[in-house]
Scaffold this motif. Structure first.
Motif, short mmCIF file in Angstrom:
data_model
loop_
_atom_site.label_atom_id
_atom_site.label_comp_id
_atom_site.label_asym_id
_atom_site.label_seq_id
_atom_site.Cartn_x
_atom_site.Cartn_y
_atom_site.Cartn_z
N ASN A 159 0.83 -1.19 0.00
CA ASN A 159 0.00 0.00 0.00
C ASN A 159 0.87 1.25 0.00
OD1 ASN A 159 -2.53 -1.49 0.43
ND2 ASN A 159 -1.62 -1.95 2.43
N SER A 160 0.52 2.19 -0.85
CA SER A 160 1.21 3.48 -0.90
C SER A 160 0.16 4.55 -1.12
CB SER A 160 2.23 3.51 -2.04
OG SER A 160 2.88 4.76 -2.11
N GLN A 161 0.02 5.45 -0.15
CA GLN A 161 -1.04 6.44 -0.20
C GLN A 161 -0.48 7.82 -0.49
OE1 GLN A 161 -3.37 6.28 3.36
NE2 GLN A 161 -4.04 4.18 3.02
N PRO A 162 -1.31 8.68 -1.11
CA PRO A 162 -0.89 10.07 -1.31
C PRO A 162 -0.62 10.75 0.03
CG PRO A 162 -2.82 9.54 -2.65
CD PRO A 162 -2.61 8.39 -1.70
N THR A 163 0.07 11.86 -0.02
CA THR A 163 0.41 12.62 1.18
C THR A 163 -0.85 12.99 1.95
OG1 THR A 163 2.35 13.51 0.07
CG2 THR A 163 1.60 14.65 2.04
N SER A 164 -0.79 12.84 3.27
CA SER A 164 -1.89 13.26 4.14
C SER A 164 -1.45 14.48 4.94
CB SER A 164 -2.31 12.13 5.07
OG SER A 164 -1.24 11.73 5.89
N TYR A 165 -2.44 15.26 5.38
CA TYR A 165 -2.15 16.52 6.06
C TYR A 165 -2.96 16.61 7.35
CZ TYR A 165 -0.46 17.67 1.38
OH TYR A 165 0.19 17.65 0.17
N SER A 166 -2.39 17.32 8.33
CA SER A 166 -3.12 17.54 9.57
C SER A 166 -2.76 18.91 10.13
CB SER A 166 -2.79 16.45 10.60
OG SER A 166 -1.43 16.48 10.95
N GLU A 167 -3.73 19.51 10.83
CA GLU A 167 -3.53 20.78 11.51
C GLU A 167 -4.09 20.68 12.92
OE1 GLU A 167 -5.54 23.68 9.21
OE2 GLU A 167 -4.32 23.39 7.41
N ASN A 168 -3.40 21.31 13.88
CA ASN A 168 -3.84 21.28 15.26
C ASN A 168 -3.86 22.69 15.84
OD1 ASN A 168 -3.95 18.26 16.34
ND2 ASN A 168 -2.21 18.40 14.94
N TYR A 169 -4.89 22.95 16.61
CA TYR A 169 -5.03 24.25 17.28
C TYR A 169 -5.37 23.98 18.74
CZ TYR A 169 -7.54 28.34 19.05
OH TYR A 169 -7.97 29.38 19.82
N ARG A 170 -4.71 24.71 19.66
CA ARG A 170 -5.00 24.52 21.06
C ARG A 170 -4.96 25.87 21.78
NH1 ARG A 170 -1.18 20.66 23.21
NH2 ARG A 170 0.03 22.30 24.22
N GLU A 171 -5.90 26.09 22.68
CA GLU A 171 -5.97 27.32 23.45
C GLU A 171 -5.81 26.99 24.93
OE1 GLU A 171 -9.05 31.01 24.46
OE2 GLU A 171 -9.54 29.54 22.89
N ASP A 172 -4.87 27.73 25.59
CA ASP A 172 -4.62 27.57 27.02
C ASP A 172 -5.39 28.67 27.75
OD1 ASP A 172 -3.66 27.45 29.59
OD2 ASP A 172 -1.58 27.15 29.02
N TYR A 173 -6.39 28.28 28.57
CA TYR A 173 -7.25 29.26 29.22
C TYR A 173 -6.54 30.05 30.33
CZ TYR A 173 -11.13 26.77 26.99
OH TYR A 173 -11.99 26.20 26.08
N GLN A 174 -5.41 29.52 30.85
CA GLN A 174 -4.81 30.13 32.03
C GLN A 174 -3.50 30.86 31.73
OE1 GLN A 174 -4.29 26.75 34.56
NE2 GLN A 174 -2.57 25.92 33.38
N SER A 175 -3.11 30.98 30.46
CA SER A 175 -1.85 31.62 30.13
C SER A 175 -2.06 32.82 29.21
CB SER A 175 -0.91 30.61 29.44
OG SER A 175 0.30 31.22 29.08
N ILE A 176 -1.16 33.76 29.29
CA ILE A 176 -1.19 34.92 28.41
C ILE A 176 -0.04 34.87 27.41
CG2 ILE A 176 -0.99 37.44 28.30
CD1 ILE A 176 -2.33 37.57 31.02
N GLU A 177 1.16 34.54 27.91
CA GLU A 177 2.33 34.52 27.05
C GLU A 177 2.36 33.30 26.15
OE1 GLU A 177 5.70 34.85 29.55
OE2 GLU A 177 5.32 36.95 30.09
N GLN A 178 1.84 32.19 26.61
CA GLN A 178 1.76 30.97 25.81
C GLN A 178 0.28 30.58 25.69
OE1 GLN A 178 4.49 27.83 26.89
NE2 GLN A 178 6.08 29.28 27.50
N LYS A 179 -0.42 31.30 24.83
CA LYS A 179 -1.88 31.20 24.76
C LYS A 179 -2.34 30.24 23.68
CE LYS A 179 -6.03 32.71 25.97
NZ LYS A 179 -6.57 32.50 27.31
N TYR A 180 -1.81 30.36 22.47
CA TYR A 180 -2.32 29.60 21.33
C TYR A 180 -1.19 28.78 20.71
CZ TYR A 180 -6.03 33.09 21.73
OH TYR A 180 -7.03 33.89 22.19
#
Length: 837
Positions: free
Chosen positions: A279-300
């Motif tokens: 099996n050989s598949q075409p390239t797959s892609y992923s994106e991740n987003y995360r929000e930290d509710y308790q931080s200001i300097e390291q928020k997103y």
């Protein structure tokens, strides 16, 4: 004169009465049982016609076989008779017999019916065989008789199987639960249970005869598996005859081929099969987003990744049976499943402040590596049948199974910007090995008591050794071009040893159309956990479980059945749940097993109605299950000060995931399977379910609930010139978990195939999702102090063709011991590489 006529009249009346009495005294019974020559199962509703040989046009008696293929009827007369048995799509059976005065019974014993394969002139007989059969504790779907099996993988065929759901990411659920076990030919395969998605989507369906969904496993089965058991019966294991079949397939996703054969020499019969896929598949892609509710300097936190994967999968099986005599049978088999994969990925990670105008840090990741995973097994079964009663049986079994797994990966970190030193973001090399080795000994005994009762009992002993080694090396040089140095603190060597002793007792009552099947099982588990390298203290623990179950069934008519029952099931966590290895190769996504997990216990009640006739097949099932110590994956965001885990450290903003016995779940689901044979050439089918789940963890203050629905359906039609086509489609709403929600999906496919050379050569073409190259999945996860969302794109469009050719004649079969070892007691887990338990 009047006296003479009176005497004559009395003489005629007396002679008539004597003749009638003589006729009544010459009546006899015909009886027997009609079985399918391949499956050895009863042929229901076959038509039987009995005539006098000198008057073939006038039927003396007409009758049909019952659901188990049995028949018994009274017939009057003596002399020469002809019995004809016919069934749709089957070769007629004709039996000539004679009855003398005084004979009371004509017993035909066991008769075998075979599929009709001849064409008479320009007349073609087309019949729809039943795809689904129902018993008190299971449902069987006949893969071999479904035209789509010529082109599809096993996982695609599972979309049609009642009580089974396959979502857009090929995740499988049985009875609404992702916790189930997989057997092959009645014997468990732990590697397939741990990685059903990876294995079954690689298996061609043309190697499968049928799939059983064992909805209410009785006492003879190990107590594991909330959803039940999928028993996959391969063609090679039950295929009859001196025959060999070769196949090849190619698509935009890869290629493969296979073969199976059966050979008989005297009392010894051998059958084998082998399949290989690349099996050989075409390239797959992923994106991740995360929000930290308790931080200001390291928020997103934002990350994007692309990956390329290729791999090979192979499976083979060799089985043999030797009939020592009519009462003793010896069966042996060896088999393997597994493969390897190569992968490359390129990722980019950025942490933003609250205003999104400054980067807290950023880096790129390049990873490459390979892995392999296999399951290799062998078993021997000895079966002894009583000479006085063929249904009294004793079986001794031994099984050995091993599951080696290896992974070898390199990760490089580039363009590092203000990356905190605590991340230890050095170029790294990880090499992992896991293995589960089992030795199983089992004895089973079953015996009827009278005509209505059957009891069964057995004992079992399993020696199971789980071993895991994860070695971590890193390059701490400034330019990242130095030598890799072994880091014992970030490595882990671990053993998890189990001794499991079990005993069971079951009882079955079959009275007319009613079946009652209670049972109880006792299991004692002794665990010995040893840490050789890495954090953790050795410990030992024992578990004792008493597991009851009961199933009931009643036939409401010739084609209708009502079933119900209760069962308790347990889950012992597998090695992927238990392994304490602290995996922080990606410092923002850290995972670790929990070696102190306890067995999960689940209770379920079920009720179902089935109606299966030549035209309509319907199965409606309602099930409610609950547990109070469910094993759940739990994720939480590490706070500003970071957090220590023994000798390991998780930095601020890292998402730390592990497993715990914290789940309290309630699940209610209803499923519907419908099949309509609209004509001898057309079949329309629907397989759908709706589910409501309520999952909570009071200790973690987590709670999630909601509805989910899925549906799969299609139409199959046979056109002139033996051209068979099917159009399928389906979809699902999003699903829920303890801390989030998964993605919905939609799906469609078209398959066309044709057979040549008296059905020996079959050519198929197929395609799915032809108008969309990629499929997108959205998943969300939430916690007390964070929210995370991911979006993935995987190759969606597939098309290809396959060819198969059969040689030989069908005459022999590999006989199987009626009882064998079934180790279905371990909950699988997270590794995509197909690691051990």
């Amino acid at each position: 004169m009047r006296i003479k006529w009176t005497v004559l009249l009395w003489m005629l009346m007396i002679s008539g009465l004597l003749a009638a009495q003589n006729t009544a005294n010459t009546s006899f019974q015909v009886k027997g049982i009609l079985l399918d020559s391949l499956t050895q199962e009863g042929e229901p509703y076959a038509t039987i016609k009995i005539v006098k040989k000198e008057a073939p046009a006038k039927a003396l008696k007409m009758l049909v076989t019952d659901m188990k293929g049995r028949f018994q009827e009274k017939v009057s007369g003596t002399g020469n008779f002809v019995m004809t048995i016919t069934s749709v799509g089957r070769t007629p059976i004709v039996k000539n017999f004679s009855v003398k005065a005084g004979e009371k019974v004509v017993d035909f014993g066991t008769l075998y019916v075979v599929d009709a394969s001849n064409e008479l002139g320009q007349v073609e007989v087309v019949a729809q065989k039943p795809l689904v059969k129902v018993d008190v504790d299971k449902i069987e779907y006949n893969i071999e008789d479904d035209p789509d099996s010529k082109t599809n993988s096993v996982i695609e065929m599972l979309r049609k199987v009642p009580l089974v759901t396959v979502d857009g990411e090929d995740n499988i659920q049985v009875n609404g639960s992702s916790s189930f076990k997989v057997h092959v030919n009645g014997k468990p395969n732990n590697m397939m249970s741990n990685n059903p998605k990876e294995v079954l989507k690689s298996m061609p369906a043309n190697t499968i005869k049928y799939i059983e969904v064992i909805t209410s496993p009785g006492a003879k089965y190990d107590a594991e598996g909330v959803g039940g058991i999928l028993n996959i019966v391969t063609v090679g294991s039950g295929f009859e005859g001196y025959t060999a079949t070769f196949s090849a397939r190619a698509s935009n996703m890869g290629m493969g081929g296979g073969a199976y054969a059966t050979i008989k020499q005297g009392k010894l019969t051998l059958t084998g099969n082998y399949n290989y896929s690349y099996n050989s598949q075409p390239t797959s892609y992923s994106e991740n987003y995360r929000e930290d509710y308790q931080s200001i300097e390291q928020k997103y936190l934002e990350s994007a990744n692309s990956s390329d994967n290729s791999g090979q999968f192979q499976h083979g099986n060799l089985e043999a049976s030797y009939e020592i005599d009519t009462l003793r049978l010896l069966t042996m088999s060896v088999g393997m499943y597994g493969g390897g994969n190569d992968s490359e990925s390129n990722g980019n990670t950025i942490m933003w402040n609250e205003a999104r105008d400054e980067k807290a840090y950023s880096y790129r990741t390049l990873s490459e590596g390979d892995g392999s995973w296999y399951s290799i097994r062998g078993n021997v079964d000895y079966q002894r049948i009583s000479k006085k009663n063929k249904n009294r049986m004793f079986t001794l079994s031994y099984k050995i199974n091993t599951q080696p797994d290896k992974s070898d990966y390199y990760s490089r970190y580039l363009d590092r910007y203000q990356v905190p030193e605590v991340f230890q973001l050095y170029n790294s090399h990880t090499f992992g090995k896991t293995n589960t080795t089992e030795h199983t000994f089992q004895a089973d005994y079953t015996t009827p008591i009278g005509k209505l009762h059957t009891v069964e009992a057995g004992v079992k002993y399993i020696i199971r050794n789980n071993v895991s080694e994860n070695d971590f090396s890193e390059d701490k040089s400034e330019d990242g071009n130095g030598e890799y140095q072994y880091n014992e603190g970030r490595s882990s060597h671990y053993k998890h040893l189990n001794d499991i002793l079990a005993a069971y007792f079951g009882y079955t009552l079959r009275y007319k159309d009613f079946t009652f099947k209670p049972g109880v099982r006792y299991e004692h588990t002794a665990q010995d956990v040893r840490y050789l390298v890495g954090a953790g203290e050795d410990f030992k623990v024992n578990f004792n479980d008493v597991v009851p179950s009961v199933s009931l069934g009643i036939k409401l008519g010739p084609t209708q059945t009502l079933r119900g029952g209760y069962d308790m099931r347990i889950y012992r966590p597998g090695i992927w749940y238990l392994n304490p290895y602290f995996d922080d190769r990606n410092p923002m996504f850290i995972s670790q097993g929990n070696s102190e997990l306890e067995s999960e216990k689940s209770h379920a009640f079920n009720l179902s109605y089935s109606s299966f006739s030549s035209k309509f097949n319907i199965n409606v099932a309602l099930r409610h299950s609950f547990n109070n110590n469910g094993i759940e994956r739990v994720s939480r965001l590490i706070g500003p000060e970071g957090e220590s885990f023994g000798d390991h450290f998780a930095p601020e903003g890292a998402l730390y995931s592990t497993y715990a016995n914290i789940g309290k779940s309630r699940n209610t689901n209803m499923s519907l399977y419908f099949n309509w044979n609209a004509s001898p050439k057309t079949r329309i089918y629907i397989n759908g379910r709706g589910n409501y789940s309520d999952i909570k963890s009071p200790a973690q203050e987590l709670h999630n609930y909601g509805w989910q629905g899925s549906i799969y359906g299609g139409i199959q039609h046979t056109f002139p010139w033996k051209l068979r086509a099917s159009l399928n489609g389906g979809g699902s709403t999003p699903y829920i978990s303890l801390q989030g929600k998964g993605s919905g999906y939609s799906y469609y496919s078209l398959n066309v195939n044709r057979s040549f050379l008296k059905d020996r050569l079959t050519v198929s073409v197929y395609g799915s999702n032809l108008f969309s190259k990629y499929r997108t999945f959205d998943n969300t996860t939430f916690g007390e102090n964070f929210y995370s969302a991911s979006k993935s794109r995987y190759a969606n469009r597939s098309f290809g063709m396959s060819v198969s050719y059969r040689l030989g004649e069908l005459k022999a079969s590999v006989k199987k011991a009626a009882r064998s070892i079934s180790n279905d007691d371990v909950k699988g887990g997270g590794g995509n590489s197909g690691g051990g338990e």
